[in-house]
Design an enzyme around this catalytic site. Sequence first.
Site, short mmCIF file in Angstrom:
data_model
loop_
_atom_site.label_atom_id
_atom_site.label_comp_id
_atom_site.label_asym_id
_atom_site.label_seq_id
_atom_site.Cartn_x
_atom_site.Cartn_y
_atom_site.Cartn_z
N LYS A 262 0.85 -1.19 0.00
CA LYS A 262 0.00 0.00 0.00
C LYS A 262 0.89 1.25 0.00
O LYS A 262 2.06 1.18 0.37
CB LYS A 262 -0.87 0.02 1.28
CG LYS A 262 -2.01 -0.97 1.29
CD LYS A 262 -2.85 -0.80 2.55
CE LYS A 262 -3.96 -1.82 2.64
NZ LYS A 262 -5.02 -1.67 1.65
N ARG A 336 -9.92 -11.89 2.09
CA ARG A 336 -10.70 -13.02 1.55
C ARG A 336 -9.93 -14.33 1.68
O ARG A 336 -10.53 -15.39 1.74
CB ARG A 336 -11.13 -12.71 0.11
CG ARG A 336 -10.00 -12.52 -0.85
CD ARG A 336 -10.42 -11.76 -2.10
NE ARG A 336 -10.49 -10.31 -1.88
CZ ARG A 336 -10.88 -9.42 -2.78
NH1 ARG A 336 -11.25 -9.81 -3.98
NH2 ARG A 336 -10.90 -8.13 -2.49
N1 BES Z 1 -8.04 -3.86 4.27
C1 BES Z 1 -8.24 -3.52 2.92
C2 BES Z 1 -9.59 -2.86 2.65
C3 BES Z 1 -9.76 -1.50 3.29
C4 BES Z 1 -9.41 -0.36 2.61
C5 BES Z 1 -10.32 -1.40 4.55
C6 BES Z 1 -9.58 0.87 3.20
C7 BES Z 1 -10.51 -0.16 5.14
C8 BES Z 1 -10.13 0.98 4.47
C9 BES Z 1 -8.16 -4.78 2.04
O1 BES Z 1 -7.33 -5.78 2.50
C10 BES Z 1 -7.65 -4.33 0.71
O2 BES Z 1 -6.59 -3.77 0.66
N2 BES Z 1 -8.41 -4.59 -0.33
C11 BES Z 1 -8.04 -4.19 -1.64
C12 BES Z 1 -8.49 -5.27 -2.59
C13 BES Z 1 -8.02 -5.08 -4.00
C14 BES Z 1 -6.53 -5.23 -4.10
C15 BES Z 1 -8.71 -6.10 -4.89
C16 BES Z 1 -8.72 -2.88 -1.97
O3 BES Z 1 -9.86 -2.69 -1.58
O4 BES Z 1 -8.09 -2.02 -2.58
ZN ZN Z 2 -5.30 -5.57 1.95
#
Ligand code: BES
Ligand code: ZN
Length: 499
Positions: A262, A336
């Site tokens: 990230k 997931r």
């Molecule tokens: N933990 C994050 C989702 C999230 C984002 C929660 C912002 C709270 C605030 C999750 O693990 C994630 O990073 N998901 C990705 C999935 C994508 C790579 C398909 C996302 O939502 O960008």
């Molecule tokens: Zn994530």
Amino acid sequence: MTTVEVPERPGEVEVVASFATSPLGEAPGAAPDGELCRVLGFDAALDAAVVLGRRGPGQPVEVVAGLGPAALVDAEAIRRAAAAAVRATPRVSSLRLELAGVDPPELSSEEVAQAACEGALLAAYRFERYKSERQGSPLERVELAGVDPGPGRRGASRAEVVAGVVTLARDLVNTPAGELTPRRFEELARELAALEGLGIRVLDEQAIVEERLGGLLAVSRGSAEPPRLVRLEHAPGAVAGSPPVALVGKGITFDSGGLSLKSGTSMMTMKTDMSGAAAVLAALVGSARLGIGVHAVGWMALTENMPGGRATKPGDVLRARNGKTIEVLNTDAEGRLVLADALSLAAEESPDSIVDLATLTGACITALGRGVAGLMGNDDRLLAALRAAGRRAGEAVWHLPLPSGYRSQIESEVADMKNIGAPGEAGALAAGLLLEEFVGTTPWAHLDIAGPARSETDGGYRHKGGTGFGVRTLLELLARYEPLGGRAEGLSTGTEVLR
Ligand code: BES
Ligand code: ZN
Ligand code: ZN
């Protein structure tokens, strides 16, 4: 912890809050001084409160809080009005809530008392463990007046339990990831289980390997901290042998994204990524404290998601607990993967239903914002029960479809599925469709709480940081749970949308 009392005769309290509906002057709780309220610009709108001062020497300070239009007064309006009274008196340690006249037709006086106490107690919450000086509300005592003592006390004591476990969840979410590791989470779960008489079983790293939890292992590989899988159980004697309600929580104690790292900005709040697990733990503790007569099992999949030298690489394939393989194309879609295993384990016990909570997708925040959780699932009765529970709890959940036609978005070149959908398209649903692969035929609902798990603003009874979202919805669900006895025939709403 603040105490709540419903004395036979009001005690020595310096500040008294009463409630008014808009437009001002209409019942209930006719404002003490309508003229003064008007001069001060108070219109009894929801979330508004005004401090009127003392009527004379030795008299209490009077506060009036707005409930909004009389026809719309519900438990949530009462919670928010009580919260507004607390916010308007930030340095007050003792507050009396005058509930006379607050009696909307669909609420019992116990429910009114509970809502008012919940709002006040949750508004007084602060996370100050790391502050050198206390800054938050010093509220220590809430007293209820204008309500029958019996129902008043019952409502107040339920509210103390509910606010106590929401506070537990908020504290867990707000605790830095450097402190709240999977092992520390396990320790806390053990302590609480011992205190509350919950059953507990923990899989450590070796057991996680032996039990073939390939999703949890794939996510934990890049971290120096070992993963944990915690199973808690509330099994009241009379129902201990009946199929439980299984609650499953995403417990990523820190989500760096892994090798699909990230940005610095996106990572800043990622200690929050265990909010699902925190809600499950708090709900199990709450069911024990409230004596809810439903068999409930909580599953918490706990790990960090880090980019260490042994980390899972984009393109790697894992085999989850139920034997299905997943190609990991983005290591930031890790929730997931750990849920795949936790849902499989939960489903193996043939529970009556499974409800999972997860800060799963940024896409759900794009779709519904920070106030509303996405609700998906495979059984209309369970979905309806969750929507009703959310409504009673004052937690907004909105049903989203799981179109089987979108299943093709998670088809993989090499494995049974891949862990991302089509770029920029319905990311919350793609994640939900992947989870569905792991619940078999068990009635199942999924709450994507990425938005509401954390608040970016102070307002009502929520504060910047962890909100404890989901805890109250789960307690409401359990308190009125009707066994489903298997999945309903036919397609559930949202599955048929695109076949
Ligand atoms: N933990 C994050 C989702 C999230 C984002 C929660 C912002 C709270 C605030 C999750 O693990 C994630 O990073 N998901 C990705 C999935 C994508 C790579 C398909 C996302 O939502 O960008
Ligand atoms: Zn994530
Ligand atoms: Zn995550």
